[in-house]
Design an enzyme around this catalytic site. Structure first.
Site, PDB file in Angstrom:
ATOM      1  N   THR A   1       0.655   3.944  -2.963  1.00 54.72           N
ATOM      2  CA  THR A   1       0.585   5.467  -2.756  1.00 54.72           C
ATOM      3  C   THR A   1       1.476   6.317  -3.427  1.00 54.72           C
ATOM      4  OG1 THR A   1       1.794   5.539  -0.655  1.00 54.72           O
ATOM      5  CG2 THR A   1      -0.545   5.123  -0.386  1.00 54.72           C
TER       6      THR A   1
ATOM      7  N   VAL B   1       0.754  -1.081  -0.178  1.00 57.93           N
ATOM      8  CA  VAL B   1      -0.039  -0.013   0.057  1.00 57.93           C
ATOM      9  C   VAL B   1       0.850   1.037   0.107  1.00 57.93           C
ATOM     10  CG1 VAL B   1      -1.651   1.504   1.362  1.00 57.93           C
ATOM     11  CG2 VAL B   1      -1.955  -1.146   0.947  1.00 57.93           C
ATOM     12  N   TYR B   2       1.866   1.287   0.732  1.00 56.22           N
ATOM     13  CA  TYR B   2       2.776   2.389   0.649  1.00 56.22           C
ATOM     14  C   TYR B   2       3.335   2.619  -0.838  1.00 56.22           C
ATOM     15  CZ  TYR B   2       7.120   5.315   1.423  1.00 56.22           C
ATOM     16  OH  TYR B   2       7.884   6.458   1.380  1.00 56.22           O
ATOM     17  N   SER B   3       3.679   1.411  -1.593  1.00 61.04           N
ATOM     18  CA  SER B   3       4.055   1.746  -2.856  1.00 61.04           C
ATOM     19  C   SER B   3       2.982   1.961  -3.997  1.00 61.04           C
ATOM     20  CB  SER B   3       4.613   0.234  -3.590  1.00 61.04           C
ATOM     21  OG  SER B   3       5.741  -0.011  -2.715  1.00 61.04           O
TER      22      SER B   3
END
Length: 255
Positions: free
Chosen positions: A166, A162-164
Protein backbone atom coordinates in the site's frame (compact mmCIF):
# COMPACT_ATOMS: atom_id res chain seq x y z
CA UNK A 1 1.17 41.37 6.95
CA UNK A 2 0.40 38.27 9.03
CA UNK A 3 3.33 36.46 10.56
CA UNK A 4 1.51 33.18 10.00
CA UNK A 5 2.42 31.72 6.60
CA UNK A 6 -0.91 29.85 6.20
CA UNK A 7 -3.14 32.75 7.21
CA UNK A 8 -6.38 32.47 5.20
CA UNK A 9 -5.66 28.93 4.00
CA UNK A 10 -7.85 25.91 4.71
CA UNK A 11 -6.44 22.43 5.33
CA UNK A 12 -8.20 19.07 5.44
CA UNK A 13 -6.41 16.36 7.45
CA UNK A 14 -7.57 12.75 7.36
CA UNK A 15 -6.96 10.42 10.27
CA UNK A 16 -6.97 13.55 12.44
CA UNK A 17 -8.33 11.95 15.61
CA UNK A 18 -4.93 10.87 16.95
CA UNK A 19 -1.22 10.46 16.29
CA UNK A 20 0.33 12.10 13.25
CA UNK A 21 -3.01 13.42 11.98
CA UNK A 22 -3.88 15.21 15.23
CA UNK A 23 -0.34 16.60 15.57
CA UNK A 24 -0.42 17.82 11.97
CA UNK A 25 -3.78 19.52 12.44
CA UNK A 26 -2.44 21.36 15.49
CA UNK A 27 0.73 22.38 13.62
CA UNK A 28 -1.15 23.71 10.58
CA UNK A 29 -3.53 25.63 12.84
CA UNK A 30 -0.54 27.27 14.55
CA UNK A 31 0.67 28.33 11.11
CA UNK A 32 -2.64 30.13 10.57
CA UNK A 33 -4.72 27.60 8.63
CA UNK A 34 -8.32 26.77 9.43
CA UNK A 35 -8.42 22.98 9.64
CA UNK A 36 -11.08 20.39 8.83
CA UNK A 37 -10.49 17.31 10.98
CA UNK A 38 -11.65 14.11 9.28
CA UNK A 39 -11.83 10.66 10.88
CA UNK A 40 -14.40 8.16 12.06
CA UNK A 41 -14.12 8.89 15.80
CA UNK A 42 -16.13 12.04 16.33
CA UNK A 43 -15.43 12.25 20.06
CA UNK A 44 -11.67 12.21 19.50
CA UNK A 45 -11.99 14.80 16.74
CA UNK A 46 -13.84 17.14 19.07
CA UNK A 47 -11.01 16.91 21.59
CA UNK A 48 -8.45 17.85 18.93
CA UNK A 49 -10.68 20.72 17.79
CA UNK A 50 -10.96 21.94 21.38
CA UNK A 51 -7.17 21.83 21.75
CA UNK A 52 -6.78 23.91 18.59
CA UNK A 53 -9.38 26.42 19.73
CA UNK A 54 -7.72 26.74 23.15
CA UNK A 55 -4.46 27.63 21.38
CA UNK A 56 -6.20 30.34 19.36
CA UNK A 57 -6.76 28.37 16.16
CA UNK A 58 -9.85 27.33 14.25
CA UNK A 59 -10.93 23.77 13.41
CA UNK A 60 -14.12 21.97 12.43
CA UNK A 61 -14.84 18.28 12.81
CA UNK A 62 -16.08 16.05 10.01
CA UNK A 63 -16.83 12.52 11.24
CA UNK A 64 -16.67 10.32 8.16
CA UNK A 65 -15.63 6.89 6.94
CA UNK A 66 -13.79 7.89 3.78
CA UNK A 67 -13.39 4.30 2.63
CA UNK A 68 -16.88 4.98 1.22
CA UNK A 69 -16.56 7.17 -1.91
CA UNK A 70 -19.67 9.24 -1.19
CA UNK A 71 -18.58 9.96 2.39
CA UNK A 72 -15.19 11.13 1.13
CA UNK A 73 -16.88 13.45 -1.35
CA UNK A 74 -19.22 14.67 1.39
CA UNK A 75 -16.26 15.37 3.69
CA UNK A 76 -14.66 17.61 1.09
CA UNK A 77 -17.96 19.37 0.41
CA UNK A 78 -18.58 19.92 4.13
CA UNK A 79 -15.12 21.46 4.40
CA UNK A 80 -15.98 23.84 1.57
CA UNK A 81 -19.39 24.65 3.04
CA UNK A 82 -18.01 25.43 6.49
CA UNK A 83 -14.60 26.92 5.70
CA UNK A 84 -15.06 28.29 2.19
CA UNK A 85 -12.15 26.76 0.29
CA UNK A 86 -9.50 24.02 0.32
CA UNK A 87 -5.78 24.81 0.00
CA UNK A 88 -4.12 21.81 1.64
CA UNK A 89 -5.02 18.12 1.77
CA UNK A 90 -3.06 15.85 4.10
CA UNK A 91 -3.73 12.18 3.38
CA UNK A 92 -2.78 10.65 6.71
CA UNK A 93 -5.47 8.04 7.44
CA UNK A 94 -4.03 4.54 7.47
CA UNK A 95 -3.68 1.26 9.28
CA UNK A 96 -0.79 -1.18 9.72
CA UNK A 97 -1.64 -4.86 10.20
CA UNK A 98 1.56 -6.91 10.25
CA UNK A 99 1.64 -10.66 9.86
CA UNK A 100 3.00 -13.29 7.51
CA UNK A 101 0.98 -14.36 4.49
CA UNK A 102 0.62 -17.78 6.11
CA UNK A 103 -0.91 -16.47 9.33
CA UNK A 104 -2.91 -13.43 8.26
CA UNK A 105 -6.43 -13.26 6.84
CA UNK A 106 -7.67 -11.82 3.58
CA UNK A 107 -9.95 -9.59 5.67
CA UNK A 108 -6.92 -7.91 7.26
CA UNK A 109 -5.34 -7.35 3.85
CA UNK A 110 -8.61 -5.89 2.59
CA UNK A 111 -8.79 -3.51 5.57
CA UNK A 112 -5.36 -2.12 4.77
CA UNK A 113 -6.09 -1.73 1.06
CA UNK A 114 -9.43 -0.10 1.87
CA UNK A 115 -8.03 2.57 4.20
CA UNK A 116 -4.46 2.99 2.95
CA UNK A 117 -5.32 3.04 -0.76
CA UNK A 118 -9.03 3.31 -1.56
CA UNK A 119 -9.79 6.01 1.02
CA UNK A 120 -6.79 8.04 -0.16
CA UNK A 121 -8.02 7.80 -3.75
CA UNK A 122 -11.57 8.79 -2.81
CA UNK A 123 -10.63 11.92 -0.86
CA UNK A 124 -7.96 12.94 -3.37
CA UNK A 125 -10.34 12.63 -6.32
CA UNK A 126 -12.88 14.81 -4.54
CA UNK A 127 -10.30 17.39 -3.46
CA UNK A 128 -8.14 17.94 -6.55
CA UNK A 129 -10.46 20.36 -8.43
CA UNK A 130 -10.70 22.54 -5.34
CA UNK A 131 -6.94 22.48 -4.78
CA UNK A 132 -6.44 23.64 -8.37
CA UNK A 133 -8.92 26.47 -7.82
CA UNK A 134 -7.21 27.47 -4.57
CA UNK A 135 -3.81 27.60 -6.25
CA UNK A 136 -5.15 29.98 -8.89
CA UNK A 137 -7.02 32.29 -6.51
CA UNK A 138 -5.10 32.46 -3.23
CA UNK A 139 -2.41 34.99 -2.32
CA UNK A 140 0.01 32.08 -1.91
CA UNK A 141 -0.62 31.06 -5.56
CA UNK A 142 -0.02 27.42 -4.62
CA UNK A 143 -1.86 24.49 -3.05
CA UNK A 144 -0.53 21.34 -1.41
CA UNK A 145 -1.39 17.66 -1.41
CA UNK A 146 0.69 15.82 1.19
CA UNK A 147 0.57 12.04 1.51
CA UNK A 148 1.84 10.28 4.62
CA UNK A 149 3.59 7.14 3.47
CA UNK A 150 6.16 5.04 5.32
CA UNK A 151 9.72 3.83 4.93
CA UNK A 152 8.00 0.44 4.50
CA UNK A 153 7.09 1.64 1.02
CA UNK A 154 10.79 1.43 0.12
CA UNK A 155 12.16 -1.20 2.53
CA UNK A 156 9.90 -4.25 2.78
CA UNK A 157 10.37 -6.61 5.72
CA UNK A 158 8.87 -9.98 6.69
CA UNK A 159 5.29 -9.62 7.85
CA UNK A 160 4.74 -6.30 6.12
CA UNK A 161 4.01 -7.47 2.57
CA UNK A 162 0.61 -5.85 2.04
CA UNK A 163 1.36 -2.84 4.23
CA UNK A 164 4.47 -2.24 2.11
CA UNK A 165 2.39 -2.78 -1.01
CA UNK A 166 0.00 0.00 0.00
CA UNK A 167 2.82 2.42 0.80
CA UNK A 168 4.83 1.64 -2.34
CA UNK A 169 1.67 2.16 -4.36
CA UNK A 170 1.18 5.51 -2.66
CA UNK A 171 4.62 6.58 -3.86
CA UNK A 172 3.81 5.68 -7.47
CA UNK A 173 0.41 7.38 -7.31
CA UNK A 174 1.92 10.55 -5.86
CA UNK A 175 4.66 10.74 -8.50
CA UNK A 176 2.18 10.43 -11.35
CA UNK A 177 -0.10 12.98 -9.71
CA UNK A 178 2.85 15.33 -9.22
CA UNK A 179 3.51 15.32 -12.96
CA UNK A 180 -0.16 15.87 -13.75
CA UNK A 181 -0.58 18.81 -11.37
CA UNK A 182 2.75 20.61 -11.63
CA UNK A 183 1.40 23.15 -14.13
CA UNK A 184 -1.64 23.71 -11.92
CA UNK A 185 0.66 24.81 -9.08
CA UNK A 186 -0.57 22.02 -6.83
CA UNK A 187 2.47 20.60 -5.06
CA UNK A 188 2.33 16.85 -4.40
CA UNK A 189 4.51 15.49 -1.60
CA UNK A 190 5.14 12.26 0.26
CA UNK A 191 6.44 12.16 3.82
CA UNK A 192 7.79 8.73 4.78
CA UNK A 193 8.10 8.22 8.55
CA UNK A 194 10.15 5.47 10.10
CA UNK A 195 9.36 4.26 13.62
CA UNK A 196 6.81 6.59 15.23
CA UNK A 197 5.10 6.27 18.60
CA UNK A 198 1.48 6.09 17.40
CA UNK A 199 -1.62 3.92 17.80
CA UNK A 200 -0.83 1.88 14.66
CA UNK A 201 0.78 -0.93 16.64
CA UNK A 202 -2.34 -1.24 18.81
CA UNK A 203 -4.24 -2.73 15.86
CA UNK A 204 -1.97 -5.78 15.77
CA UNK A 205 -2.76 -9.08 17.42
CA UNK A 206 -1.03 -9.68 20.75
CA UNK A 207 1.78 -11.89 19.44
CA UNK A 208 2.62 -9.61 16.51
CA UNK A 209 2.29 -6.50 18.68
CA UNK A 210 4.77 -7.86 21.21
CA UNK A 211 7.19 -8.82 18.43
CA UNK A 212 6.92 -5.38 16.83
CA UNK A 213 7.59 -3.66 20.15
CA UNK A 214 10.57 -5.93 20.80
CA UNK A 215 12.01 -5.06 17.40
CA UNK A 216 12.06 -1.34 18.22
CA UNK A 217 12.81 -1.69 21.93
CA UNK A 218 16.26 -0.14 21.57
CA UNK A 219 15.07 2.74 19.41
CA UNK A 220 13.91 6.12 20.62
CA UNK A 221 10.85 6.41 18.41
CA UNK A 222 9.85 9.55 16.60
CA UNK A 223 6.97 11.53 18.02
CA UNK A 224 3.92 12.42 15.92
CA UNK A 225 4.97 16.06 16.26
CA UNK A 226 8.21 15.26 14.41
CA UNK A 227 6.22 14.23 11.33
CA UNK A 228 3.88 17.18 11.77
CA UNK A 229 6.94 19.43 11.70
CA UNK A 230 7.99 17.90 8.38
CA UNK A 231 4.54 18.46 6.90
CA UNK A 232 4.45 21.98 8.26
CA UNK A 233 7.81 22.68 6.64
CA UNK A 234 6.62 21.40 3.25
CA UNK A 235 3.41 23.40 3.04
CA UNK A 236 4.88 26.68 4.31
CA UNK A 237 7.54 26.97 1.59
CA UNK A 238 7.16 29.77 -0.89
CA UNK A 239 5.68 28.82 -4.26
CA UNK A 240 9.04 28.42 -5.98
CA UNK A 241 10.04 25.62 -3.57
CA UNK A 242 8.65 22.09 -3.86
CA UNK A 243 9.59 19.29 -1.47
CA UNK A 244 8.26 16.18 -3.19
CA UNK A 245 9.70 13.49 -0.93
CA UNK A 246 10.95 13.44 2.63
CA UNK A 247 12.04 10.45 4.71
CA UNK A 248 12.08 10.96 8.46
CA UNK A 249 13.65 8.11 10.43
CA UNK A 250 14.33 7.65 14.11
CA UNK A 251 17.97 8.38 14.85
CA UNK A 252 18.76 4.77 15.83
CA UNK A 253 16.83 3.13 12.99
CA UNK A 254 18.85 1.01 10.57
CA UNK A 255 16.12 -0.03 8.12
Amino acid sequence: MSEQPLDGAVALVTGASSGIGAATARRLAREGAAVALVARRGDRLRQVANDIAAAGGHAVTVAADITEPQRAEDAVQETLDRLGRLDILVNNAGIMLLSSALHTSVEEWDRMVSLNVAALLHITHAAVPHLIYAASTSPRQVADLVNVGATAGRVARPGSSVYSLTKAGLNAFAESLRQELVRERVRVSVVEPGTVETELVNHLNEVTRDAARLQVAGIEALRPEDIADAIGYIVTRERRVVVNQMQVRAGDETW
